[in-house]
Design a protein around this motif. Sequence first.
Motif, PDB file in Angstrom:
ATOM      1  N   LEU A  82       0.835  -1.192   0.000  1.00 16.63           N
ATOM      2  CA  LEU A  82       0.000   0.000   0.000  1.00 16.63           C
ATOM      3  C   LEU A  82       0.872   1.246   0.000  1.00 16.63           C
ATOM      4  O   LEU A  82       1.968   1.250   0.570  1.00 16.63           O
ATOM      5  N   ASP A  83       0.364   2.293  -0.621  1.00 19.30           N
ATOM      6  CA  ASP A  83       1.052   3.573  -0.597  1.00 19.30           C
ATOM      7  C   ASP A  83       0.017   4.674  -0.505  1.00 19.30           C
ATOM      8  O   ASP A  83      -1.170   4.445  -0.738  1.00 19.30           O
TER       9      ASP A  83
ATOM     10  N   GLY B 211      -6.861  10.794   4.377  1.00 15.40           N
ATOM     11  CA  GLY B 211      -6.412  10.621   3.002  1.00 15.40           C
ATOM     12  C   GLY B 211      -6.845   9.290   2.456  1.00 15.40           C
ATOM     13  O   GLY B 211      -7.855   8.726   2.877  1.00 15.40           O
ATOM     14  N   THR B 212      -6.047   8.746   1.547  1.00 12.00           N
ATOM     15  CA  THR B 212      -6.388   7.490   0.892  1.00 12.00           C
ATOM     16  C   THR B 212      -5.126   6.663   0.686  1.00 12.00           C
ATOM     17  O   THR B 212      -4.070   7.198   0.327  1.00 12.00           O
ATOM     18  N   LEU B 213      -5.247   5.364   0.933  1.00 15.85           N
ATOM     19  CA  LEU B 213      -4.178   4.425   0.625  1.00 15.85           C
ATOM     20  C   LEU B 213      -4.575   3.654  -0.630  1.00 15.85           C
ATOM     21  O   LEU B 213      -5.746   3.354  -0.832  1.00 15.85           O
ATOM     22  N   ARG B 214      -3.610   3.330  -1.444  1.00 16.95           N
ATOM     23  CA  ARG B 214      -3.909   2.652  -2.699  1.00 16.95           C
ATOM     24  C   ARG B 214      -3.083   1.384  -2.829  1.00 16.95           C
ATOM     25  O   ARG B 214      -2.022   1.243  -2.232  1.00 16.95           O
ATOM     26  N   CYS B 215      -3.596   0.461  -3.637  1.00 16.26           N
ATOM     27  CA  CYS B 215      -2.887  -0.765  -3.979  1.00 16.26           C
ATOM     28  C   CYS B 215      -2.853  -0.869  -5.496  1.00 16.26           C
ATOM     29  O   CYS B 215      -3.748  -0.374  -6.188  1.00 16.26           O
ATOM     30  N   ALA B 216      -1.837  -1.536  -6.023  1.00 22.47           N
ATOM     31  CA  ALA B 216      -1.708  -1.682  -7.471  1.00 22.47           C
ATOM     32  C   ALA B 216      -2.877  -2.444  -8.077  1.00 22.47           C
ATOM     33  O   ALA B 216      -3.147  -2.327  -9.274  1.00 22.47           O
ATOM     34  N   CYS B 217      -3.617  -3.225  -7.256  1.00 26.41           N
ATOM     35  CA  CYS B 217      -4.758  -3.981  -7.776  1.00 26.41           C
ATOM     36  C   CYS B 217      -5.971  -3.088  -8.039  1.00 26.41           C
ATOM     37  O   CYS B 217      -6.976  -3.546  -8.567  1.00 26.41           O
ATOM     38  N   GLY B 218      -5.862  -1.829  -7.659  1.00 25.39           N
ATOM     39  CA  GLY B 218      -6.958  -0.902  -7.890  1.00 25.39           C
ATOM     40  C   GLY B 218      -7.767  -0.562  -6.657  1.00 25.39           C
ATOM     41  O   GLY B 218      -8.599   0.353  -6.690  1.00 25.39           O
TER      42      GLY B 218
ATOM     43  N   ARG C  17      -8.778   1.074  -3.154  1.00 29.11           N
ATOM     44  CA  ARG C  17      -8.498   2.309  -2.431  1.00 29.11           C
ATOM     45  C   ARG C  17      -9.090   2.176  -1.026  1.00 29.11           C
ATOM     46  O   ARG C  17     -10.201   1.688  -0.861  1.00 29.11           O
ATOM     47  N   PHE C  18      -8.339   2.636  -0.034  1.00 30.93           N
ATOM     48  CA  PHE C  18      -8.766   2.515   1.352  1.00 30.93           C
ATOM     49  C   PHE C  18      -8.628   3.878   2.035  1.00 30.93           C
ATOM     50  O   PHE C  18      -7.540   4.461   2.029  1.00 30.93           O
ATOM     51  N   PRO C  19      -9.706   4.373   2.651  1.00 30.48           N
ATOM     52  CA  PRO C  19      -9.630   5.690   3.289  1.00 30.48           C
ATOM     53  C   PRO C  19      -8.872   5.658   4.611  1.00 30.48           C
ATOM     54  O   PRO C  19      -8.861   4.644   5.313  1.00 30.48           O
ATOM     55  N   VAL C  20      -8.243   6.765   4.930  1.00 33.69           N
ATOM     56  CA  VAL C  20      -7.688   7.016   6.257  1.00 33.69           C
ATOM     57  C   VAL C  20      -8.519   8.138   6.846  1.00 33.69           C
ATOM     58  O   VAL C  20      -8.523   9.251   6.323  1.00 33.69           O
TER      59      VAL C  20
ATOM     60  N   GLY D  81      -7.028   9.500  11.348  1.00 29.12           N
ATOM     61  CA  GLY D  81      -5.791   8.808  11.677  1.00 29.12           C
ATOM     62  C   GLY D  81      -5.868   7.301  11.664  1.00 29.12           C
ATOM     63  O   GLY D  81      -4.883   6.632  11.999  1.00 29.12           O
ATOM     64  N   VAL D  82      -7.015   6.730  11.277  1.00 28.98           N
ATOM     65  CA  VAL D  82      -7.191   5.272  11.270  1.00 28.98           C
ATOM     66  C   VAL D  82      -7.411   4.789   9.836  1.00 28.98           C
ATOM     67  O   VAL D  82      -8.398   5.181   9.198  1.00 28.98           O
ATOM     68  N   PRO D  83      -6.521   3.939   9.306  1.00 29.11           N
ATOM     69  CA  PRO D  83      -6.771   3.364   7.983  1.00 29.11           C
ATOM     70  C   PRO D  83      -7.894   2.340   8.055  1.00 29.11           C
ATOM     71  O   PRO D  83      -7.927   1.512   8.968  1.00 29.11           O
ATOM     72  N   ARG D  84      -8.820   2.411   7.094  1.00 30.33           N
ATOM     73  CA  ARG D  84      -9.967   1.512   7.070  1.00 30.33           C
ATOM     74  C   ARG D  84      -9.709   0.466   5.974  1.00 30.33           C
ATOM     75  O   ARG D  84     -10.115   0.639   4.825  1.00 30.33           O
TER      76      ARG D  84
END
Length: 333
Positions: free
Chosen positions: A28-29, A46-53, A55-58, A61-64
Amino acid sequence: MTSHATERSYMQRRLLSLVCCPTCGGALDVEPEGALDQEASQIADGTLRCACGQRFPVRRGVPRLLPESGHDERTEASFGLEWDYHEVGDRTWGWEVGDRVHQLFVDPMRIPVESLEGKVLLDAGCGNGSQSVAYSELGLEVVAVDVSSGVERGRALLEARPPSRPDRVHFVQADLQHPPLPPSSVDLIHSFGVLHHTPNTEHTFRTLSRVLRPGGTFYLWVHKREPVVTTLLTVARAVTTRIPPKALSRLARILAVPFELFRVLLNRLGIRECPPFSPRESALAILDIFGAPHSHYHTRSEVEGWFRDEGFVEVWAANDDRRGFGVVGRKAP
Protein backbone atom coordinates in the motif's frame (compact mmCIF):
# COMPACT_ATOMS: atom_id res chain seq x y z
CA MET A 1 -22.91 8.75 22.03
CA THR A 2 -20.08 11.13 21.24
CA SER A 3 -16.97 10.26 19.29
CA HIS A 4 -13.83 9.69 21.33
CA ALA A 5 -11.41 10.36 18.50
CA THR A 6 -9.42 13.55 18.89
CA GLU A 7 -8.93 16.22 16.27
CA ARG A 8 -5.21 15.54 16.12
CA SER A 9 -5.16 11.80 15.36
CA TYR A 10 -2.61 10.52 12.90
CA MET A 11 -1.60 7.31 11.19
CA GLN A 12 2.13 6.72 11.34
CA ARG A 13 3.49 6.43 7.82
CA ARG A 14 5.73 3.59 9.02
CA LEU A 15 2.58 1.44 9.29
CA LEU A 16 2.74 1.01 5.51
CA SER A 17 5.77 -1.27 5.99
CA LEU A 18 3.70 -3.55 8.24
CA VAL A 19 0.34 -3.87 6.45
CA CYS A 20 -0.82 -4.88 2.99
CA CYS A 21 -3.94 -4.92 0.84
CA PRO A 22 -6.53 -7.27 2.40
CA THR A 23 -7.77 -8.22 -1.06
CA CYS A 24 -4.58 -9.20 -2.91
CA GLY A 25 -1.79 -8.89 -0.35
CA GLY A 26 -0.07 -6.14 -2.32
CA ALA A 27 1.86 -3.21 -0.88
CA LEU A 28 0.00 0.00 0.00
CA ASP A 29 1.05 3.57 -0.60
CA VAL A 30 -0.44 7.01 -0.06
CA GLU A 31 -2.70 8.19 -2.87
CA PRO A 32 -0.82 10.96 -4.70
CA GLU A 33 -3.92 13.04 -5.38
CA GLY A 34 -5.13 15.43 -2.72
CA ALA A 35 -3.38 17.54 -0.16
CA LEU A 36 -1.18 14.89 1.47
CA ASP A 37 2.48 15.64 1.99
CA GLN A 38 4.30 12.61 0.57
CA GLU A 39 7.27 13.23 2.87
CA ALA A 40 5.19 13.50 6.04
CA SER A 41 5.68 10.83 8.69
CA GLN A 42 2.04 11.10 9.79
CA ILE A 43 -1.27 11.07 7.95
CA ALA A 44 -4.54 12.34 9.43
CA ASP A 45 -6.94 11.88 6.52
CA GLY A 46 -6.41 10.62 3.00
CA THR A 47 -6.39 7.49 0.89
CA LEU A 48 -4.18 4.42 0.62
CA ARG A 49 -3.91 2.65 -2.70
CA CYS A 50 -2.89 -0.76 -3.98
CA ALA A 51 -1.71 -1.68 -7.47
CA CYS A 52 -4.76 -3.98 -7.78
CA GLY A 53 -6.96 -0.90 -7.89
CA GLN A 54 -8.29 -0.98 -4.33
CA ARG A 55 -8.50 2.31 -2.43
CA PHE A 56 -8.77 2.51 1.35
CA PRO A 57 -9.63 5.69 3.29
CA VAL A 58 -7.69 7.02 6.26
CA ARG A 59 -10.12 8.84 8.53
CA ARG A 60 -9.17 10.52 11.81
CA GLY A 61 -5.79 8.81 11.68
CA VAL A 62 -7.19 5.27 11.27
CA PRO A 63 -6.77 3.36 7.98
CA ARG A 64 -9.97 1.51 7.07
CA LEU A 65 -8.57 -1.61 5.39
CA LEU A 66 -11.87 -3.34 4.70
CA PRO A 67 -12.36 -5.18 1.38
CA GLU A 68 -15.06 -3.80 -0.91
CA SER A 69 -17.15 -6.95 -0.43
CA GLY A 70 -17.11 -10.01 1.78
CA HIS A 71 -16.33 -8.44 5.14
CA ASP A 72 -18.65 -8.92 8.10
CA GLU A 73 -20.74 -5.73 8.05
CA ARG A 74 -23.25 -6.92 10.67
CA THR A 75 -20.51 -7.55 13.22
CA GLU A 76 -18.89 -4.22 12.31
CA ALA A 77 -22.13 -2.37 13.11
CA SER A 78 -22.91 -4.35 16.29
CA PHE A 79 -19.52 -3.86 17.91
CA GLY A 80 -19.34 -0.24 16.79
CA LEU A 81 -22.46 0.45 18.87
CA GLU A 82 -21.12 -1.68 21.72
CA TRP A 83 -17.89 0.28 22.09
CA ASP A 84 -19.83 3.54 22.02
CA TYR A 85 -20.51 2.76 25.68
CA HIS A 86 -16.81 2.78 26.57
CA GLU A 87 -15.26 5.95 27.97
CA VAL A 88 -11.58 6.68 28.57
CA GLY A 89 -10.84 5.34 32.07
CA ASP A 90 -13.57 2.68 32.07
CA ARG A 91 -12.64 -0.88 32.88
CA THR A 92 -13.13 -3.64 30.31
CA TRP A 93 -15.20 -6.59 31.59
CA GLY A 94 -14.45 -5.42 35.13
CA TRP A 95 -10.67 -5.58 34.68
CA GLU A 96 -8.23 -2.73 35.12
CA VAL A 97 -5.81 -2.39 32.22
CA GLY A 98 -2.71 -3.34 34.19
CA ASP A 99 -4.32 -6.53 35.48
CA ARG A 100 -5.42 -7.53 31.96
CA VAL A 101 -1.95 -7.00 30.54
CA HIS A 102 -0.24 -9.17 33.12
CA GLN A 103 -2.86 -11.88 33.71
CA LEU A 104 -4.06 -12.21 30.11
CA PHE A 105 -0.85 -11.46 28.22
CA VAL A 106 2.48 -11.48 30.03
CA ASP A 107 1.82 -14.49 32.28
CA PRO A 108 0.10 -16.89 29.81
CA MET A 109 2.40 -16.04 26.87
CA ARG A 110 5.46 -17.18 28.89
CA ILE A 111 7.77 -14.61 27.34
CA PRO A 112 10.13 -12.55 29.55
CA VAL A 113 9.13 -8.88 29.45
CA GLU A 114 12.72 -7.84 28.75
CA SER A 115 12.68 -9.81 25.48
CA LEU A 116 9.57 -8.04 24.10
CA GLU A 117 11.35 -4.85 23.01
CA GLY A 118 11.03 -4.34 19.25
CA LYS A 119 8.79 -7.35 18.60
CA VAL A 120 5.66 -6.89 16.45
CA LEU A 121 2.34 -7.83 18.05
CA LEU A 122 -1.00 -8.27 16.29
CA ASP A 123 -3.75 -7.42 18.76
CA ALA A 124 -6.46 -9.35 16.91
CA GLY A 125 -9.78 -7.80 17.86
CA CYS A 126 -8.50 -4.89 19.95
CA GLY A 127 -11.97 -3.56 20.88
CA ASN A 128 -11.55 -0.24 22.70
CA GLY A 129 -7.76 -0.44 22.34
CA SER A 130 -6.91 -0.06 26.03
CA GLN A 131 -4.67 -3.12 26.08
CA SER A 132 -3.09 -2.22 22.74
CA VAL A 133 -1.94 1.09 24.18
CA ALA A 134 -0.59 -0.58 27.33
CA TYR A 135 1.35 -3.16 25.27
CA SER A 136 3.47 -0.37 23.81
CA GLU A 137 4.76 0.31 27.32
CA LEU A 138 6.39 -3.15 27.16
CA GLY A 139 8.43 -2.10 24.11
CA LEU A 140 6.21 -3.84 21.57
CA GLU A 141 5.23 -2.46 18.18
CA VAL A 142 1.48 -3.06 18.12
CA VAL A 143 -0.82 -3.47 15.12
CA ALA A 144 -4.24 -3.18 16.77
CA VAL A 145 -6.99 -4.49 14.48
CA ASP A 146 -10.75 -4.43 14.96
CA VAL A 147 -13.66 -4.57 12.53
CA SER A 148 -15.58 -1.93 14.48
CA SER A 149 -15.17 1.78 15.06
CA GLY A 150 -13.88 0.91 18.55
CA VAL A 151 -10.41 1.60 17.16
CA GLU A 152 -11.21 5.31 17.48
CA ARG A 153 -11.41 4.91 21.26
CA GLY A 154 -7.90 3.53 21.14
CA ARG A 155 -6.66 6.68 19.46
CA ALA A 156 -8.05 8.74 22.36
CA LEU A 157 -6.44 6.40 24.91
CA LEU A 158 -2.99 7.10 23.49
CA GLU A 159 -3.19 10.57 25.00
CA ALA A 160 -4.68 9.33 28.29
CA ARG A 161 -1.71 7.07 29.14
CA PRO A 162 1.51 9.12 29.24
CA PRO A 163 3.82 6.05 29.48
CA SER A 164 2.47 4.71 26.15
CA ARG A 165 4.43 5.10 22.91
CA PRO A 166 2.05 6.51 20.29
CA ASP A 167 4.55 5.95 17.48
CA ARG A 168 4.47 2.21 18.25
CA VAL A 169 0.69 1.67 18.31
CA HIS A 170 -1.11 1.45 14.96
CA PHE A 171 -4.91 1.21 15.00
CA VAL A 172 -6.43 -0.37 11.90
CA GLN A 173 -10.07 -1.03 11.08
CA ALA A 174 -10.09 -4.38 9.29
CA ASP A 175 -11.81 -7.77 9.21
CA LEU A 176 -9.81 -10.58 10.83
CA GLN A 177 -11.13 -12.95 8.15
CA HIS A 178 -9.15 -10.80 5.69
CA PRO A 179 -6.16 -9.62 7.75
CA PRO A 180 -4.20 -6.80 6.07
CA LEU A 181 -0.88 -8.36 7.01
CA PRO A 182 1.66 -10.29 4.90
CA PRO A 183 2.46 -13.93 5.73
CA SER A 184 5.05 -14.44 8.51
CA SER A 185 5.08 -10.74 9.40
CA VAL A 186 4.38 -10.61 13.18
CA ASP A 187 6.11 -12.13 16.21
CA LEU A 188 3.07 -12.40 18.49
CA ILE A 189 -0.70 -12.66 18.12
CA HIS A 190 -3.07 -12.04 21.01
CA SER A 191 -6.83 -12.52 20.66
CA PHE A 192 -9.04 -12.48 23.75
CA GLY A 193 -12.77 -13.15 23.36
CA VAL A 194 -12.96 -12.17 19.70
CA LEU A 195 -12.59 -14.99 17.19
CA HIS A 196 -15.76 -16.76 18.36
CA HIS A 197 -17.63 -13.65 17.17
CA THR A 198 -16.49 -14.18 13.56
CA PRO A 199 -18.56 -16.32 11.17
CA ASN A 200 -16.18 -19.29 11.62
CA THR A 201 -13.78 -19.36 14.57
CA GLU A 202 -11.56 -22.11 13.20
CA HIS A 203 -11.26 -20.54 9.74
CA THR A 204 -10.31 -17.15 11.21
CA PHE A 205 -7.75 -18.77 13.52
CA ARG A 206 -6.09 -20.62 10.64
CA THR A 207 -6.06 -17.46 8.52
CA LEU A 208 -4.38 -15.46 11.28
CA SER A 209 -1.85 -18.17 12.12
CA ARG A 210 -0.28 -17.70 8.68
CA VAL A 211 0.81 -14.15 9.46
CA LEU A 212 2.81 -15.41 12.45
CA ARG A 213 6.56 -15.84 12.00
CA PRO A 214 8.40 -19.10 12.79
CA GLY A 215 9.03 -19.20 16.53
CA GLY A 216 6.05 -16.88 17.10
CA THR A 217 3.47 -17.20 19.87
CA PHE A 218 -0.33 -17.11 19.50
CA TYR A 219 -2.75 -16.62 22.42
CA LEU A 220 -6.42 -17.42 21.76
CA TRP A 221 -9.31 -17.16 24.26
CA VAL A 222 -12.76 -18.37 23.22
CA HIS A 223 -16.13 -19.14 24.78
CA LYS A 224 -16.50 -22.51 26.47
CA ARG A 225 -19.13 -25.00 25.31
CA GLU A 226 -21.29 -25.95 28.30
CA PRO A 227 -24.48 -28.00 27.77
CA VAL A 228 -26.90 -25.94 29.88
CA VAL A 229 -25.49 -22.40 29.59
CA THR A 230 -24.71 -22.69 25.89
CA THR A 231 -28.23 -23.94 25.15
CA LEU A 232 -29.89 -21.13 27.13
CA LEU A 233 -27.75 -18.45 25.48
CA THR A 234 -28.38 -19.89 22.02
CA VAL A 235 -32.15 -19.79 22.56
CA ALA A 236 -32.05 -16.22 23.88
CA ARG A 237 -29.76 -15.02 21.10
CA ALA A 238 -32.10 -16.47 18.47
CA VAL A 239 -34.44 -13.65 19.53
CA THR A 240 -32.07 -10.82 20.49
CA THR A 241 -29.90 -10.99 17.36
CA ARG A 242 -33.03 -10.30 15.29
CA ILE A 243 -33.53 -6.96 17.03
CA PRO A 244 -32.06 -4.07 14.96
CA PRO A 245 -28.68 -3.10 16.48
CA LYS A 246 -29.69 0.47 17.32
CA ALA A 247 -32.89 -0.69 19.04
CA LEU A 248 -30.96 -3.31 21.02
CA SER A 249 -28.43 -0.65 22.01
CA ARG A 250 -31.22 1.49 23.48
CA LEU A 251 -32.69 -1.55 25.22
CA ALA A 252 -29.28 -2.40 26.72
CA ARG A 253 -29.14 1.05 28.27
CA ILE A 254 -32.53 0.42 29.94
CA LEU A 255 -31.62 -3.08 31.12
CA ALA A 256 -28.19 -2.08 32.49
CA VAL A 257 -29.45 -1.45 36.05
CA PRO A 258 -31.50 -4.69 36.46
CA PHE A 259 -28.60 -6.58 34.86
CA GLU A 260 -26.24 -5.27 37.53
CA LEU A 261 -28.76 -6.06 40.29
CA PHE A 262 -28.96 -9.61 38.97
CA ARG A 263 -25.15 -9.87 39.14
CA VAL A 264 -25.19 -8.59 42.75
CA LEU A 265 -27.77 -11.27 43.60
CA LEU A 266 -25.55 -13.97 42.11
CA ASN A 267 -22.71 -12.74 44.33
CA ARG A 268 -24.81 -12.73 47.51
CA LEU A 269 -26.15 -16.21 46.84
CA GLY A 270 -22.62 -17.45 46.28
CA ILE A 271 -23.48 -18.74 42.81
CA ARG A 272 -20.81 -16.71 41.00
CA GLU A 273 -18.25 -14.00 41.64
CA CYS A 274 -19.14 -11.02 39.46
CA PRO A 275 -17.10 -7.81 39.64
CA PRO A 276 -19.18 -4.63 40.03
CA PHE A 277 -20.06 -2.88 36.75
CA SER A 278 -21.03 0.71 36.07
CA PRO A 279 -24.23 1.26 34.00
CA ARG A 280 -22.10 1.83 30.91
CA GLU A 281 -20.10 -1.34 31.51
CA SER A 282 -23.32 -3.31 32.05
CA ALA A 283 -24.85 -2.02 28.81
CA LEU A 284 -21.68 -2.95 26.94
CA ALA A 285 -21.77 -6.47 28.41
CA ILE A 286 -25.42 -6.95 27.43
CA LEU A 287 -24.67 -5.97 23.84
CA ASP A 288 -21.66 -8.28 23.73
CA ILE A 289 -23.60 -11.30 25.03
CA PHE A 290 -26.88 -10.81 23.21
CA GLY A 291 -26.16 -8.55 20.25
CA ALA A 292 -23.11 -9.98 18.47
CA PRO A 293 -24.35 -11.62 15.22
CA HIS A 294 -22.05 -14.62 15.73
CA SER A 295 -21.17 -16.38 18.97
CA HIS A 296 -19.61 -19.85 18.84
CA TYR A 297 -18.68 -22.18 21.70
CA HIS A 298 -15.77 -24.61 21.75
CA THR A 299 -13.94 -27.27 23.77
CA ARG A 300 -10.29 -27.12 24.76
CA SER A 301 -9.38 -30.33 22.90
CA GLU A 302 -10.98 -28.91 19.75
CA VAL A 303 -8.96 -25.68 19.89
CA GLU A 304 -5.72 -27.43 20.80
CA GLY A 305 -6.22 -29.57 17.70
CA TRP A 306 -6.34 -26.44 15.54
CA PHE A 307 -2.99 -25.32 16.92
CA ARG A 308 -1.32 -28.66 16.25
CA ASP A 309 -2.76 -28.81 12.72
CA GLU A 310 -1.19 -25.42 12.01
CA GLY A 311 2.29 -26.54 13.06
CA PHE A 312 2.49 -25.23 16.63
CA VAL A 313 5.00 -27.44 18.42
CA GLU A 314 4.27 -26.16 21.94
CA VAL A 315 0.65 -25.85 23.07
CA TRP A 316 -0.54 -25.10 26.61
CA ALA A 317 -3.64 -24.07 28.57
CA ALA A 318 -4.27 -20.60 30.03
CA ASN A 319 -6.95 -18.58 31.83
CA ASP A 320 -9.66 -21.20 32.24
CA ASP A 321 -12.83 -19.79 33.83
CA ARG A 322 -16.60 -20.29 33.80
CA ARG A 323 -17.15 -18.45 30.48
CA GLY A 324 -14.18 -19.55 28.42
CA PHE A 325 -10.58 -20.65 28.21
CA GLY A 326 -7.28 -19.71 26.64
CA VAL A 327 -4.91 -21.80 24.57
CA VAL A 328 -1.40 -20.65 23.72
CA GLY A 329 0.80 -22.09 20.98
CA ARG A 330 4.37 -21.51 19.82
CA LYS A 331 5.58 -22.29 16.34
CA ALA A 332 8.85 -24.04 15.66
CA PRO A 333 11.75 -21.58 15.20
